[in-house]
Design a protein around this motif. Sequence first.
Motif, PDB file in Angstrom:
ATOM      1  N   SER A  74      -6.608 -12.296   6.198  1.00  0.00           N
ATOM      2  CA  SER A  74      -7.251 -11.388   5.581  1.00  0.00           C
ATOM      3  C   SER A  74      -6.489  -9.990   5.962  1.00  0.00           C
ATOM      4  N   GLY A  75      -6.320  -8.965   5.010  1.00  0.00           N
ATOM      5  CA  GLY A  75      -5.811  -7.743   5.448  1.00  0.00           C
ATOM      6  C   GLY A  75      -6.260  -7.147   6.645  1.00  0.00           C
ATOM      7  N   LEU A  76      -7.599  -7.372   6.821  1.00  0.00           N
ATOM      8  CA  LEU A  76      -8.344  -6.823   7.778  1.00  0.00           C
ATOM      9  C   LEU A  76      -8.033  -7.405   9.078  1.00  0.00           C
ATOM     10  N   ALA A  77      -7.844  -8.527   9.028  1.00  0.00           N
ATOM     11  CA  ALA A  77      -7.443  -9.464  10.231  1.00  0.00           C
ATOM     12  C   ALA A  77      -5.763  -9.050  10.808  1.00  0.00           C
ATOM     13  N   ILE A 176       1.926   1.281   8.959  1.00  0.00           N
ATOM     14  CA  ILE A 176       1.704   1.477   7.429  1.00  0.00           C
ATOM     15  C   ILE A 176       1.089   0.649   6.987  1.00  0.00           C
ATOM     16  N   ASP A 177       0.187   0.796   6.225  1.00  0.00           N
ATOM     17  CA  ASP A 177      -0.617  -0.229   5.347  1.00  0.00           C
ATOM     18  C   ASP A 177       0.266   0.204   3.915  1.00  0.00           C
ATOM     19  N   ASN A 178       1.066  -1.022   3.355  1.00  0.00           N
ATOM     20  CA  ASN A 178       1.756  -0.827   2.174  1.00  0.00           C
ATOM     21  C   ASN A 178       1.300  -1.473   1.012  1.00  0.00           C
ATOM     22  N   HIS A 198       0.275  -5.444   5.164  1.00  0.00           N
ATOM     23  CA  HIS A 198      -0.479  -5.563   3.789  1.00  0.00           C
ATOM     24  C   HIS A 198      -1.784  -6.372   3.727  1.00  0.00           C
ATOM     25  N   SER A 199      -2.860  -5.917   2.691  1.00  0.00           N
ATOM     26  CA  SER A 199      -3.951  -6.844   2.462  1.00  0.00           C
ATOM     27  C   SER A 199      -2.950  -7.675   1.041  1.00  0.00           C
ATOM     28  N   ALA A 200      -2.520  -8.794   1.699  1.00  0.00           N
ATOM     29  CA  ALA A 200      -1.958  -9.621   0.503  1.00  0.00           C
ATOM     30  C   ALA A 200      -2.829 -10.332  -0.235  1.00  0.00           C
ATOM     31  N   THR A 201      -4.250 -10.141  -0.033  1.00  0.00           N
ATOM     32  CA  THR A 201      -5.164 -10.152  -1.148  1.00  0.00           C
ATOM     33  C   THR A 201      -4.842  -9.796  -2.383  1.00  0.00           C
ATOM     34  N   LYS A 202      -4.007  -8.736  -2.445  1.00  0.00           N
ATOM     35  CA  LYS A 202      -4.055  -7.684  -3.548  1.00  0.00           C
ATOM     36  C   LYS A 202      -2.442  -8.263  -4.262  1.00  0.00           C
ATOM     37  N   TYR A 203      -1.681  -7.134  -4.486  1.00  0.00           N
ATOM     38  CA  TYR A 203      -0.375  -7.383  -5.139  1.00  0.00           C
ATOM     39  C   TYR A 203       0.303  -8.536  -4.719  1.00  0.00           C
TER      40      TYR A 203
HETATM   41  N1  PLP Z   1      -5.910  -2.013   3.157  1.00  0.00           N
HETATM   42  C1  PLP Z   1      -6.074  -1.785   1.715  1.00  0.00           C
HETATM   43  C2  PLP Z   1      -5.447  -0.637   1.295  1.00  0.00           C
HETATM   44  C3  PLP Z   1      -7.140  -2.327   1.042  1.00  0.00           C
HETATM   45  O1  PLP Z   1      -7.425  -2.073  -0.039  1.00  0.00           O
HETATM   46  C4  PLP Z   1      -7.892  -3.338   1.458  1.00  0.00           C
HETATM   47  C5  PLP Z   1      -8.828  -4.139   0.977  1.00  0.00           C
HETATM   48  O2  PLP Z   1      -9.391  -3.699  -0.114  1.00  0.00           O
HETATM   49  C6  PLP Z   1      -7.476  -3.895   2.792  1.00  0.00           C
HETATM   50  C7  PLP Z   1      -6.499  -3.204   3.695  1.00  0.00           C
HETATM   51  C8  PLP Z   1      -8.171  -5.131   3.503  1.00  0.00           C
HETATM   52  O3  PLP Z   1      -7.877  -6.235   3.074  1.00  0.00           O
HETATM   53  P1  PLP Z   1      -8.616  -7.666   3.043  1.00  0.00           P
HETATM   54  O4  PLP Z   1      -9.666  -7.436   2.100  1.00  0.00           O
HETATM   55  O5  PLP Z   1      -7.556  -8.549   2.371  1.00  0.00           O
HETATM   56  O6  PLP Z   1      -9.081  -7.888   4.246  1.00  0.00           O
END
Ligand code: PLP
Length: 388
Positions: A74-77, A176-178, A198-203
């Motif tokens: 996950s992005g948070l990981a 940086i969170d890109n 990155h939260s690669a969950t997204k784009y």
């Molecule tokens: N960074 C940004 C800018 C986010 O919007 C999010 C989730 O919405 C995260 C990190 C966390 O990512 P994840 O939900 O994939 O753990």
Amino acid sequence: MTYFDTQLVHGQSVGDNSTRAVNPPIYNSSTFAFETVREYPRWDYARSGNPTREAVEKQVAALEHGIAGFAFSSGLAAIHAALSIFDPGDHIITGDNIYGGTYSIIHEYFERWGLSFSEADTTSEQALEDAFISAQQAGKKVKAVYFEVLTNPLLKMSDVSVVSRIAHKYGAIVIIDNTFVTPFGQQPLDAGADIVLHSATKYLSGHSDITAGVAVTNSEELASKLYFALNRVGGALSPQDCNLLRRGIQTLALRMERHQSNALTVAQRLENNQYVTHVNYPGLPSNAYHALASEQLHTFGGVLSFEFDDRVDAEKMLDSLELFTVAVSLGAVESLAELPCRMTHFELPREERLKHGITDGLVRLSIGIEDVRDLIEDLDQAIHAALR
Ligand code: PLP
């Protein structure tokens, strides 16, 4: 040397494809055979590494212009891994508008382990300098600046080269969170950043079908620390999800172009709506960050936020949407809408939220790749249904 859009499609080989299959194989194997006890195989155990993960990790490293990439569950990981490289007593300056989950892991987790944090408006050179000076006066060892290039949900923009110059002057690294910008929009490592997340969950994956995170760096030392966190804490992305991420990345450029053109049309439409007080979208010429974004970013992205005057009930408007899905997350092919105060940013105490402009009526849209005429029609009917 191939161009960025070609690199997206072709990815990176890890030399494991003996069948000439067009797509790289997915290795559903947690363990790999040793030739002999003394000959260590290239991959031995899937948490430590496997060919499917390595392919996508090489891919994101190349796209972000780094030397090493790591794929997390996950992005948070990935964010956890980047913050876990510090020692008790270290101090980190964060942007004053960061993702709610990041805010939560900082204050509810990392502070318990002896890290300390302060906030700065990273869009202002002076504010960042002041934050370094006051942290130093308080006897803090500032080791990093952590921020989002385009903030969520207000879309404020920081200049990576300015932040990096100041941070490096004080001996701190830049993380940086890109997520919102993507490597299609900007490669922050080129502008001086040290770690890109990155939260690669997204784009990057783009279809709301996986949770994933990536970390990329251009430093051998930081790479080995990130790898330790990935391998020892163990939040690695599974082979199936690595493959979905790889596949999503192939269409990143096409999707980003459509996200942006749709978002700009929606933003202009909302800006001209009599019930809307303001729209936050850097693609609008009226936006405070338009000049900087036009100069530094290859895309303004697909996320925007706005507020109504008191004639429209924002919650009712969201509940009246028929095509937009009311949901958290962003960056996928379908359009999503949400109320940050109740959904993505509920972790932030209300006072903290209001201080940063995330009001109770702020609406965030993640604009998908549908026909924009349908999106506008849906917004128009939902606004009409929500008139007080
Ligand atoms: N960074 C940004 C800018 C986010 O919007 C999010 C989730 O919405 C995260 C990190 C966390 O990512 P994840 O939900 O994939 O753990």
